[in-house]
Design a protein around this motif. Sequence first.
Motif, PDB file in Angstrom:
ATOM      1  N   ALA A  44       0.838  -1.206   0.000  1.00  0.00           N
ATOM      2  CA  ALA A  44       0.000   0.000   0.000  1.00  0.00           C
ATOM      3  C   ALA A  44       0.870   1.252   0.000  1.00  0.00           C
ATOM      4  N   SER A  45       0.491   2.249  -0.758  1.00  0.00           N
ATOM      5  CA  SER A  45       1.266   3.489  -0.802  1.00  0.00           C
ATOM      6  C   SER A  45       1.098   4.249   0.512  1.00  0.00           C
ATOM      7  N   ILE A  46       2.139   4.939   0.927  1.00  0.00           N
ATOM      8  CA  ILE A  46       2.129   5.617   2.219  1.00  0.00           C
ATOM      9  C   ILE A  46       1.042   6.681   2.282  1.00  0.00           C
ATOM     10  N   ALA A 226       7.914  13.912   1.997  1.00  0.00           N
ATOM     11  CA  ALA A 226       7.889  14.973   0.986  1.00  0.00           C
ATOM     12  C   ALA A 226       9.284  15.284   0.451  1.00  0.00           C
ATOM     13  N   THR A 227      10.297  15.130   1.288  1.00  0.00           N
ATOM     14  CA  THR A 227      11.660  15.519   0.913  1.00  0.00           C
ATOM     15  C   THR A 227      12.468  14.370   0.328  1.00  0.00           C
ATOM     16  N   TYR A 228      12.350  13.186   0.916  1.00  0.00           N
ATOM     17  CA  TYR A 228      13.243  12.087   0.560  1.00  0.00           C
ATOM     18  C   TYR A 228      12.566  10.934  -0.177  1.00  0.00           C
ATOM     19  N   ALA A 231       4.856  10.178  -2.265  1.00  0.00           N
ATOM     20  CA  ALA A 231       3.575   9.753  -1.706  1.00  0.00           C
ATOM     21  C   ALA A 231       3.218   8.332  -2.128  1.00  0.00           C
ATOM     22  N   SER A 232       3.801   7.845  -3.209  1.00  0.00           N
ATOM     23  CA  SER A 232       3.492   6.498  -3.696  1.00  0.00           C
ATOM     24  C   SER A 232       4.429   5.432  -3.128  1.00  0.00           C
TER      25      SER A 232
END
Length: 240
Positions: A44-46, A226-228, A231-232
């Motif tokens: 599942a994507s985060i 978001a930085t490293y 979202a997927s």
Amino acid sequence: MKHVKAQPDHKMLEWSSKFEALADNAVNSRLRQFYQAGAVSAQASIDSVQLLAMDVETTGLDAQADSVVSIGVMPFTLQRIYCGNSLYWVIKPASELNEKSVTFHHITHAEISDAPTFEQVLTPLLEAMAGKVMVVHYRNIERAFLDQAVRRHLGEGLEFPVIDTMQLEARLHRQKRGWFARLMGRSQPSIRLADSRARLGLPAYHAHHALTDALATAELLQAQVATYYSASTPVGELWN
């Protein structure tokens, strides 16, 4: 630009099947119900999962000898933090408060005199955790202390997956340092919660309050992804 390499698929821990086995083997009805709520798939994507940031303050660092004195939980997703649904408990510890621990979490003997026991908050805690992915900063505290506390009261332990924001920071800086920095013996940057947040431009909060630290951990994971990452990113690449 993303910096952190994904873990190979074969290293992903699949907790959903493990929860099925734990539910079958659980003796206590509360634990059985918790496991029956299931765990999300490692694929599942985060950005699609329900997260629960958690912080536990304790009377010391030894899960075998010390006790939980407060718990804070903060539900969130990558898009939003649900402060209105947060929970916080001061708990009467099974072991004595000591002067050193009080200087850290500022919970005094007066505050715990009428506080509930861990057993009394266990049901709402498990209900809050059910179906969510726990997010902590240094899993050796939260997972070890909750497991021991549940064992003391119910006679069987508690297992659950966690995303450890400290481990994510360690992974990042281990990769960024490279072989030459390690050869030269250069020290790794601090991966404490406050320092990790500062590097990502997050504000400083007062430390060692369980609910504040839970909020700080939720914000840190949002910033880390978001930085490293993205979202997927499959949750299985982030949890343990």
